[in-house]
Design a protein around this motif. Structure first.
Motif, PDB file in Angstrom:
ATOM      1  N   LYS A  25       0.812  -1.221   0.000  1.00  0.00           N
ATOM      2  CA  LYS A  25       0.000   0.000   0.000  1.00  0.00           C
ATOM      3  C   LYS A  25       0.847   1.273   0.000  1.00  0.00           C
ATOM      4  O   LYS A  25       0.343   2.341  -0.299  1.00  0.00           O
ATOM      5  CB  LYS A  25      -0.904   0.036   1.233  1.00  0.00           C
ATOM      6  N   ILE A  26       2.123   1.162   0.329  1.00  0.00           N
ATOM      7  CA  ILE A  26       2.996   2.345   0.433  1.00  0.00           C
ATOM      8  C   ILE A  26       3.273   2.878  -0.974  1.00  0.00           C
ATOM      9  O   ILE A  26       3.684   2.133  -1.862  1.00  0.00           O
ATOM     10  CB  ILE A  26       4.308   1.992   1.165  1.00  0.00           C
ATOM     11  N   SER A  27       3.071   4.166  -1.148  1.00  0.00           N
ATOM     12  CA  SER A  27       3.141   4.755  -2.493  1.00  0.00           C
ATOM     13  C   SER A  27       4.556   4.864  -3.044  1.00  0.00           C
ATOM     14  O   SER A  27       4.744   4.838  -4.263  1.00  0.00           O
ATOM     15  CB  SER A  27       2.493   6.138  -2.475  1.00  0.00           C
ATOM     16  N   PHE A  28       5.566   4.978  -2.208  1.00  0.00           N
ATOM     17  CA  PHE A  28       6.922   5.210  -2.717  1.00  0.00           C
ATOM     18  C   PHE A  28       7.768   3.943  -2.809  1.00  0.00           C
ATOM     19  O   PHE A  28       8.971   4.008  -3.036  1.00  0.00           O
ATOM     20  CB  PHE A  28       7.652   6.278  -1.887  1.00  0.00           C
ATOM     21  N   ILE A  29       7.137   2.762  -2.661  1.00  0.00           N
ATOM     22  CA  ILE A  29       7.835   1.497  -2.919  1.00  0.00           C
ATOM     23  C   ILE A  29       6.968   0.626  -3.822  1.00  0.00           C
ATOM     24  O   ILE A  29       5.747   0.763  -3.868  1.00  0.00           O
ATOM     25  CB  ILE A  29       8.217   0.736  -1.625  1.00  0.00           C
ATOM     26  N   SER A  30       7.618  -0.264  -4.554  1.00  0.00           N
ATOM     27  CA  SER A  30       6.889  -1.194  -5.421  1.00  0.00           C
ATOM     28  C   SER A  30       7.621  -2.539  -5.427  1.00  0.00           C
ATOM     29  O   SER A  30       8.702  -2.675  -4.862  1.00  0.00           O
ATOM     30  CB  SER A  30       6.784  -0.642  -6.842  1.00  0.00           C
ATOM     31  N   ASP A  31       7.027  -3.498  -6.092  1.00  0.00           N
ATOM     32  CA  ASP A  31       7.608  -4.846  -6.232  1.00  0.00           C
ATOM     33  C   ASP A  31       8.017  -5.436  -4.881  1.00  0.00           C
ATOM     34  O   ASP A  31       9.117  -5.957  -4.715  1.00  0.00           O
ATOM     35  CB  ASP A  31       8.819  -4.836  -7.174  1.00  0.00           C
ATOM     36  N   VAL A  32       7.118  -5.358  -3.912  1.00  0.00           N
ATOM     37  CA  VAL A  32       7.401  -5.873  -2.570  1.00  0.00           C
ATOM     38  C   VAL A  32       7.266  -7.387  -2.581  1.00  0.00           C
ATOM     39  O   VAL A  32       6.282  -7.934  -3.079  1.00  0.00           O
ATOM     40  CB  VAL A  32       6.425  -5.261  -1.536  1.00  0.00           C
ATOM     41  N   ASN A  33       8.275  -8.072  -2.028  1.00  0.00           N
ATOM     42  CA  ASN A  33       8.231  -9.522  -1.900  1.00  0.00           C
ATOM     43  C   ASN A  33       8.826  -9.902  -0.559  1.00  0.00           C
ATOM     44  O   ASN A  33      10.024  -9.732  -0.332  1.00  0.00           O
ATOM     45  CB  ASN A  33       8.993 -10.199  -3.033  1.00  0.00           C
ATOM     46  N   LEU A  34       7.982 -10.406   0.337  1.00  0.00           N
ATOM     47  CA  LEU A  34       8.434 -10.876   1.645  1.00  0.00           C
ATOM     48  C   LEU A  34       8.343 -12.395   1.639  1.00  0.00           C
ATOM     49  O   LEU A  34       7.256 -12.960   1.609  1.00  0.00           O
ATOM     50  CB  LEU A  34       7.583 -10.282   2.768  1.00  0.00           C
ATOM     51  N   ASN A  35       9.483 -13.051   1.634  1.00  0.00           N
ATOM     52  CA  ASN A  35       9.548 -14.506   1.601  1.00  0.00           C
ATOM     53  C   ASN A  35       9.677 -15.022   3.019  1.00  0.00           C
ATOM     54  O   ASN A  35      10.688 -14.798   3.683  1.00  0.00           O
ATOM     55  CB  ASN A  35      10.731 -14.961   0.744  1.00  0.00           C
ATOM     56  N   PHE A  36       8.654 -15.721   3.481  1.00  0.00           N
ATOM     57  CA  PHE A  36       8.638 -16.208   4.863  1.00  0.00           C
ATOM     58  C   PHE A  36       9.718 -17.259   5.105  1.00  0.00           C
ATOM     59  O   PHE A  36      10.354 -17.279   6.161  1.00  0.00           O
ATOM     60  CB  PHE A  36       7.265 -16.780   5.203  1.00  0.00           C
ATOM     61  N   TYR A  37       9.964 -18.113   4.142  1.00  0.00           N
ATOM     62  CA  TYR A  37      10.900 -19.217   4.348  1.00  0.00           C
ATOM     63  C   TYR A  37      12.354 -18.759   4.401  1.00  0.00           C
ATOM     64  O   TYR A  37      13.138 -19.270   5.189  1.00  0.00           O
ATOM     65  CB  TYR A  37      10.706 -20.295   3.281  1.00  0.00           C
ATOM     66  N   THR A  38      12.713 -17.799   3.558  1.00  0.00           N
ATOM     67  CA  THR A  38      14.089 -17.304   3.575  1.00  0.00           C
ATOM     68  C   THR A  38      14.243 -16.072   4.458  1.00  0.00           C
ATOM     69  O   THR A  38      15.354 -15.577   4.635  1.00  0.00           O
ATOM     70  CB  THR A  38      14.559 -16.948   2.153  1.00  0.00           C
ATOM     71  N   LYS A  39      13.112 -15.565   4.971  1.00  0.00           N
ATOM     72  CA  LYS A  39      13.106 -14.380   5.849  1.00  0.00           C
ATOM     73  C   LYS A  39      13.716 -13.165   5.158  1.00  0.00           C
ATOM     74  O   LYS A  39      14.421 -12.383   5.766  1.00  0.00           O
ATOM     75  CB  LYS A  39      13.850 -14.649   7.163  1.00  0.00           C
ATOM     76  N   THR A  40      13.455 -13.019   3.860  1.00  0.00           N
ATOM     77  CA  THR A  40      14.001 -11.881   3.125  1.00  0.00           C
ATOM     78  C   THR A  40      12.872 -11.002   2.594  1.00  0.00           C
ATOM     79  O   THR A  40      11.817 -11.494   2.196  1.00  0.00           O
ATOM     80  CB  THR A  40      14.863 -12.334   1.934  1.00  0.00           C
ATOM     81  N   LEU A  41      13.132  -9.719   2.591  1.00  0.00           N
ATOM     82  CA  LEU A  41      12.220  -8.730   2.027  1.00  0.00           C
ATOM     83  C   LEU A  41      12.969  -8.006   0.926  1.00  0.00           C
ATOM     84  O   LEU A  41      14.055  -7.466   1.155  1.00  0.00           O
ATOM     85  CB  LEU A  41      11.779  -7.725   3.098  1.00  0.00           C
ATOM     86  N   SER A  42      12.419  -8.021  -0.264  1.00  0.00           N
ATOM     87  CA  SER A  42      13.009  -7.238  -1.345  1.00  0.00           C
ATOM     88  C   SER A  42      11.938  -6.293  -1.864  1.00  0.00           C
ATOM     89  O   SER A  42      10.754  -6.636  -1.921  1.00  0.00           O
ATOM     90  CB  SER A  42      13.531  -8.132  -2.458  1.00  0.00           C
ATOM     91  N   LEU A  43      12.365  -5.093  -2.221  1.00  0.00           N
ATOM     92  CA  LEU A  43      11.436  -4.082  -2.707  1.00  0.00           C
ATOM     93  C   LEU A  43      12.183  -3.095  -3.585  1.00  0.00           C
ATOM     94  O   LEU A  43      13.408  -3.017  -3.553  1.00  0.00           O
ATOM     95  CB  LEU A  43      10.753  -3.358  -1.540  1.00  0.00           C
ATOM     96  N   THR A  44      11.428  -2.350  -4.353  1.00  0.00           N
ATOM     97  CA  THR A  44      11.997  -1.293  -5.180  1.00  0.00           C
ATOM     98  C   THR A  44      11.580   0.042  -4.592  1.00  0.00           C
ATOM     99  O   THR A  44      10.390   0.306  -4.438  1.00  0.00           O
ATOM    100  CB  THR A  44      11.501  -1.406  -6.632  1.00  0.00           C
ATOM    101  N   LEU A  45      12.556   0.836  -4.262  1.00  0.00           N
ATOM    102  CA  LEU A  45      12.321   2.159  -3.691  1.00  0.00           C
ATOM    103  C   LEU A  45      12.217   3.157  -4.841  1.00  0.00           C
ATOM    104  O   LEU A  45      13.149   3.311  -5.624  1.00  0.00           O
ATOM    105  CB  LEU A  45      13.467   2.522  -2.746  1.00  0.00           C
ATOM    106  N   LEU A  46      11.074   3.825  -4.942  1.00  0.00           N
ATOM    107  CA  LEU A  46      10.832   4.732  -6.064  1.00  0.00           C
ATOM    108  C   LEU A  46      11.370   6.138  -5.817  1.00  0.00           C
ATOM    109  O   LEU A  46      11.666   6.852  -6.763  1.00  0.00           O
ATOM    110  CB  LEU A  46       9.330   4.800  -6.353  1.00  0.00           C
ATOM    111  N   GLU A  47      11.482   6.537  -4.554  1.00  0.00           N
ATOM    112  CA  GLU A  47      11.961   7.875  -4.213  1.00  0.00           C
ATOM    113  C   GLU A  47      13.271   7.752  -3.445  1.00  0.00           C
ATOM    114  O   GLU A  47      13.288   7.326  -2.302  1.00  0.00           O
ATOM    115  CB  GLU A  47      10.925   8.620  -3.379  1.00  0.00           C
ATOM    116  N   LYS A  48      14.361   8.139  -4.087  1.00  0.00           N
ATOM    117  CA  LYS A  48      15.692   7.977  -3.493  1.00  0.00           C
ATOM    118  C   LYS A  48      15.864   8.757  -2.190  1.00  0.00           C
ATOM    119  O   LYS A  48      16.577   8.334  -1.288  1.00  0.00           O
ATOM    120  CB  LYS A  48      16.755   8.398  -4.501  1.00  0.00           C
TER     121      LYS A  48
END
Length: 120
Positions: A25-48
């Motif tokens: 829902k956050i407007s300044f990030i996209s492509d959010v992926n939270l993997n429960f098994y590997t405990k990793t969160l990857s996202l694309t930050l749109l506003e530097k």
């Protein structure tokens, strides 16, 4: 800008799904992926310019959903040390393995080959 974080104290797949839903829902990030098994969160930050505050912001949201959950930045030095240690054991195992072929006594040969297998 792609960012990667590690989740701490995340013990439930349902909670991971709720956290990812809120992050989506956050407007300044996209492509959010939270993997429960590997405990990793990857996202694309749109506003530097939000780069400095993003981790605290994500931690506040995650903690509201599931108390105690927080994210840390990826630590590349720690990973490099772990890989280096694994490579050391692999090389040592290879040395024992090769040595095992040149020893003529079956008792010593089996011992050396066992140690090489154990280290690999």
């Amino acid at each position: 800008m792609i960012k990667k974080y590690y989740a701490k104290n995340l013990h439930c797949g349902g909670c991971a799904s709720k956290i990812q839903y809120e992050f989506d829902k956050i407007s300044f990030i996209s492509d959010v992926n939270l993997n429960f098994y590997t405990k990793t969160l990857s996202l694309t930050l749109l506003e530097k310019e939000r780069e400095k505050d993003i981790l605290n912001y994500l931690n506040r949201i995650a903690n509201k959903i599931e108390e105690g959950v927080f994210f840390e930045e990826e630590k590349t030095e720690e990973k490099r040390d772990q890989i280096s240690l694994k490579n050391s054991f692999l090389i040592l195992g290879l040395v024992f393995f090769i040595t095992g072929f040149f020893i003529t006594s079956p008792i010593y040969k089996n011992t050396i080959l066992f140690i090489a297998y154990f280290l690999s």
